[in-house]
Enzyme design. Sequence first.
Site, PDB file in Angstrom:
ATOM      1  N   HIS A  12       3.448   9.936  -3.874  1.00 17.59           N
ATOM      2  CA  HIS A  12       2.366  10.923  -3.924  1.00 17.59           C
ATOM      3  C   HIS A  12       1.448  10.696  -5.116  1.00 17.59           C
ATOM      4  CE1 HIS A  12       1.376  15.483  -3.295  1.00 17.59           C
ATOM      5  NE2 HIS A  12       0.305  14.805  -3.668  1.00 17.59           N
ATOM      6  N   TYR A  28       0.844   4.190 -27.125  1.00 13.27           N
ATOM      7  CA  TYR A  28       0.074   5.326 -26.635  1.00 13.27           C
ATOM      8  C   TYR A  28       0.673   5.953 -25.390  1.00 13.27           C
ATOM      9  CZ  TYR A  28      -3.438   4.876 -30.185  1.00 13.27           C
ATOM     10  OH  TYR A  28      -4.065   4.877 -31.396  1.00 13.27           O
ATOM     11  N   GLU A  83      -2.106  22.523  -3.831  1.00 14.87           N
ATOM     12  CA  GLU A  83      -1.101  22.192  -4.834  1.00 14.87           C
ATOM     13  C   GLU A  83      -1.005  23.245  -5.942  1.00 14.87           C
ATOM     14  OE1 GLU A  83       0.483  19.943  -3.647  1.00 14.87           O
ATOM     15  OE2 GLU A  83      -0.568  18.093  -3.208  1.00 14.87           O
TER      16      GLU A  83
END
Length: 217
Positions: free
Chosen positions: A162, A122, A75
């Site tokens: 993914h 957050y 990747e």
Amino acid sequence: MSEEARLREEICRHGRSLFERGLTGGASGNISARCPDGGLLVTPTGASLGRLDPDRLSRFDAAGRLVAGDAPTKEMPLHGAFYGTRGERTGAVVHLHATHSVALSLLPGGDPDNLLPPLTAYSVMRLGKVKLLPYFRPGDPAMGDAVRSLGGRRSAVLLANHGPVVAGKDLEAAVCAIEELEETARLALLTRGANPIGLTDTQVRDLVSTFGIEWDD
């Protein structure tokens, strides 16, 4: 201990923590971090984040050449795209196959430009808008092209079918942000169909202006 040696240990420590808490399994997921000389340390291809060896991490020089360690994750185009488009804002990139994030990417009806609903402060503060990118074969250079097409405007994306990818100013920030992404995805799934009361547009804008969050329209 040198700064690079400490960074090697930190990558392995965070990788083991993510793995042991079930945020990525098997030999999935990958981490990269920028070295003091501008090069990169990257987790190797086929390596479990739970069993990383600091001496075998892939080491790239500042010109992008592999100079030591094992072969890097497939990747690399994904990681390189974040470093290339976000410059000094990115000191580390983390990619996981986190269950709830992947599950959220499979469901229809979400906003692909801002897939993660603003359920908590957050999630907005640490992630900004999370872009859903289409499915790509693992290792496909087109993933990097898709990230580059964002022009450095997003620090977090979710690859359909993914998993999430997050860039941070340093390794600690990137890990905290991707943990926040997974937790918010879990909240989104738990409350799906129950009409949860998320943050209002006014509340989101207050966070954006107060904390200087990247939030393009």
